[in-house]
Design a protein around this motif. Structure first.
Motif, short mmCIF file in Angstrom:
data_model
loop_
_atom_site.label_atom_id
_atom_site.label_comp_id
_atom_site.label_asym_id
_atom_site.label_seq_id
_atom_site.Cartn_x
_atom_site.Cartn_y
_atom_site.Cartn_z
N UNK A 180 -10.86 4.17 -6.37
CA UNK A 180 -9.83 4.30 -5.34
C UNK A 180 -9.98 3.25 -4.25
N UNK A 181 -11.22 3.02 -3.79
CA UNK A 181 -11.45 2.06 -2.69
C UNK A 181 -11.04 0.65 -3.10
N UNK A 182 -11.36 0.24 -4.31
CA UNK A 182 -11.00 -1.10 -4.78
C UNK A 182 -9.48 -1.26 -4.83
N UNK A 183 -8.81 -0.27 -5.41
CA UNK A 183 -7.35 -0.34 -5.52
C UNK A 183 -6.68 -0.33 -4.15
N UNK A 184 -7.16 0.53 -3.26
CA UNK A 184 -6.56 0.63 -1.93
C UNK A 184 -6.76 -0.65 -1.13
N UNK A 225 0.80 -1.21 0.00
CA UNK A 225 0.00 0.00 0.00
C UNK A 225 0.84 1.27 0.00
N UNK A 226 1.91 1.27 0.79
CA UNK A 226 2.76 2.46 0.86
C UNK A 226 3.62 2.62 -0.39
N UNK A 227 3.76 1.55 -1.17
CA UNK A 227 4.52 1.66 -2.42
C UNK A 227 3.68 2.32 -3.52
N UNK A 228 2.37 2.21 -3.42
CA UNK A 228 1.49 2.78 -4.44
C UNK A 228 0.99 4.17 -4.06
N UNK A 229 0.71 4.37 -2.79
CA UNK A 229 0.26 5.66 -2.25
C UNK A 229 -0.91 6.21 -3.08
N UNK A 230 -1.94 5.40 -3.16
CA UNK A 230 -3.11 5.76 -3.96
C UNK A 230 -3.89 6.93 -3.34
N UNK A 231 -3.75 7.11 -2.03
CA UNK A 231 -4.43 8.23 -1.39
C UNK A 231 -3.96 9.57 -1.93
N UNK A 232 -2.68 9.68 -2.25
CA UNK A 232 -2.17 10.91 -2.85
C UNK A 232 -2.79 11.13 -4.22
N UNK A 233 -2.92 10.03 -4.99
CA UNK A 233 -3.50 10.15 -6.34
C UNK A 233 -4.97 10.57 -6.26
N UNK A 254 -21.38 3.65 -6.87
CA UNK A 254 -19.95 3.45 -6.97
C UNK A 254 -19.64 2.63 -8.22
N UNK A 255 -18.55 2.95 -8.85
CA UNK A 255 -18.13 2.21 -10.03
C UNK A 255 -16.62 2.05 -10.07
N UNK A 256 -16.17 1.37 -11.09
CA UNK A 256 -14.74 1.16 -11.27
C UNK A 256 -14.38 1.49 -12.71
N UNK A 257 -13.57 2.50 -12.89
CA UNK A 257 -13.14 2.90 -14.23
C UNK A 257 -11.69 2.50 -14.45
N UNK A 258 -11.46 1.75 -15.49
CA UNK A 258 -10.12 1.25 -15.75
C UNK A 258 -9.15 2.38 -16.07
N UNK A 259 -9.60 3.36 -16.86
CA UNK A 259 -8.71 4.46 -17.21
C UNK A 259 -8.34 5.29 -15.99
N UNK A 260 -9.33 5.47 -15.08
CA UNK A 260 -9.06 6.21 -13.86
C UNK A 260 -8.12 5.42 -12.93
N UNK A 261 -8.33 4.10 -12.91
CA UNK A 261 -7.45 3.25 -12.09
C UNK A 261 -6.00 3.35 -12.57
#
Length: 495
Positions: free
Chosen positions: A87-91, A64-72, A209-216
């Protein structure tokens, strides 16, 4: 004038959030400070050394700390059901992935000869990191909406509760598990942020809620670059623990760890109080060069005005601090503290530079800055530790910080086209520090014949350092000092 008026709501929200963060941070710092003093007096150095080494492995394999998705997610301009869901799915996947990876590495660590207590403590800490990762989804959502009050108040309430099992275990011979218990319980208590986020932002929970591949992919690209910066920061903060724990031993690591904790006090001024609010504010001001640069100048000045005299005071009272806080058996920590704090005076400024580069859309540059420091510590740390033990590790840490300081301001001037004002602030602070050191050493010589006890000596030196520092600062540039103090006073009155 129109621009200033339109930005007033943001300014007030940032200030209000900063005040909440400051109150929460100072409360948790104060409580944690007292609690850790008590635990240090109750536990042996081996317990802290084992915990530090186990924490190194738990953080090393944490995805998780290697990706730091919260910053994104925080830098993304829109907060919708799709962006939040993505964001929630990735995190959540990253948090779970770190726990799985740690489990896979358990037999490897055993094969490398690390003790069972180190390995099992690392596994439990990895599980605590997984739980904290789930809670961080709600925390990031709240902070992106500048709802720092809710998160800060809740964290202030649950933080003391997490120490209850730690003290119970310490009193009953729990050793390192006292420290592991505190971290684990606090992670579980942070899950309450999910409830706060649901109640405070009901429209987002009702949204589809949804999941967008381009946004991911966008989150992964930005977060991955920011994560490289933070991963390097984590490695830099803990690689020395690995070197000492592996090549010297956990007992010496325990002494070093306690010294390192004290040496971190100046950096905590920025990390605990400013970093959370500064990132989001910088991100919103990145298109306004004039106001961004003014804020950078004020933050640089504020860090120096607090962190610099604090570091100097710790340097001159290291023996008294260790003796009074931890007790006589921890005196071997003094030499480590004196070396580390001399270098750590620049660390808050390095942290500030990293946050600034990330918030202005240059996470790759921030990552390069941190990884260069990690590389210097790793390359220089192994031979220096093998030759001189933990003292050699201290030297490697100082070398890495010195190189990082030079590179940080080179990157800022080149990539953000600063006018050199930030560097001028630091050089002015360096002159003030050197002058204050001479004055305090003179004061110490004058007090020497009185044979003061540890408490009196520490208090007089601390007070003397701050008086000398601010007096020299005022003498060197009185107009700037008055102008900025008046600015802060006016700012506070408007609040």
């Amino acid at each position: 004038m129109e621009r200033a008026t339109s930005e007033e709501p943001l300014a007030y929200r940032a200030v209000r959030g900063g005040l909440w963060v400051a109150l929460s941070a100072y409360w948790t710092l104060a409580f944690g400070f007292v609690a850790n003093i008590l635990l240090t007096r109750m536990l042996a150095p081996e317990a802290f050394g084992t915990f530090a080494l186990a924490m190194f492995f738990a953080q090393l394999f944490r995805i998780q700390t290697k990706l730091r998705l919260g910053y994104a997610f925080g830098q993304h301009p829109e907060t919708t059901g799709e962006s939040l869901g993505t964001y929630a799915v990735l995190e959540g996947a990253a948090a779970l992935g770190g726990l799985v990876l740690m489990g896979m590495m358990v037999p490897v660590l055993r094969a490398l000869g690390y003790g069972e207590q180190v390995v099992m403590a690392a596994l439990v800490l990895s599980f605590a990191a997984f739980v904290e990762g789930i809670a961080s989804i709600a925390g990031t959502l709240l902070e992106k909406g500048l709802r720092f009050g809710a998160t800060s108040l809740y964290q202030s309430l649950v933080f003391p509760l997490s120490y209850l099992p730690a003290f119970w275990l310490a009193l009953h011979g729990g050793g390192v598990w006292s420290l592991v218990a505190q971290t684990t319980v606090y992670s579980f208590l942070l899950l309450g942020l999910l409830v706060i986020a649901r109640q405070g932002m009901p429209h987002l929970w009702r949204a589809r809620w949804g999941f967008r591949r381009d946004l991911a992919l966008s989150f992964l690209r930005f977060g991955g670059a920011a994560g490289l910066w933070l991963m390097a920061g984590t490695l830099f903060a803990q690689l020395d623990n690995f070197l000492i724990g592996t090549f010297v031993g956990v007992t010496v690591l325990g002494y070093y760890d306690r010294a390192y904790r004290i040496a971190q006090w100046p950096a905590l001024v920025f990390n605990a109080v400013l970093a959370r609010t500064v990132f989001y504010t910088y991100a919103r001001l990145q298109g306004d060069r004039e106001r961004l640069e003014k804020m950078m100048t004020m933050i640089t000045w504020a860090i120096g005005m607090i962190a610099s005299p604090l570091a100097l005071a710790i340097l001159l009272t290291a023996r008294e601090i260790v003796l009074l806080l931890y007790g006589e058996r921890w005196l071997p920590s003094v030499v480590f503290l004196q070396i580390l704090i001399a270098f750590f005076v620049v660390r808050p400024h390095l942290e500030h530079a990293g946050v600034l580069l990330n918030a202005t859309g240059k996470p790759g540059r921030a990552a390069v800055l941190q990884w260069i420091q990690v590389g210097v510590l790793g390359i220089a740390g192994v031979p220096l530790t093998l030759q001189w033990g933990a003292l050699g590790t201290c030297g490697a840490v100082g070398l890495a910080l010195a190189i990082g300081w030079v590179l940080a301001w080179f990157f800022l001037r080149r990539d953000l086209q600063l006018d050199g004002l930030q560097a001028l602030e630091l050089w002015r602070m360096a002159v003030v520090l050197l002058t204050a050191i001479l004055l305090v050493l003179l004061l110490s010589d004058l007090l020497e014949p009185f044979s003061l006890d540890a408490w009196a000596s520490a208090v007089l030196k601390f007070v003397g350092v701050f008086i000398c520092f601010y007096a020299v600062m005022l003498a060197i540039d009185p107009s700037t000092m008055r102008e900025r103090m008046m600015y802060l006073w006016t700012w506070a009155r408007k609040r």
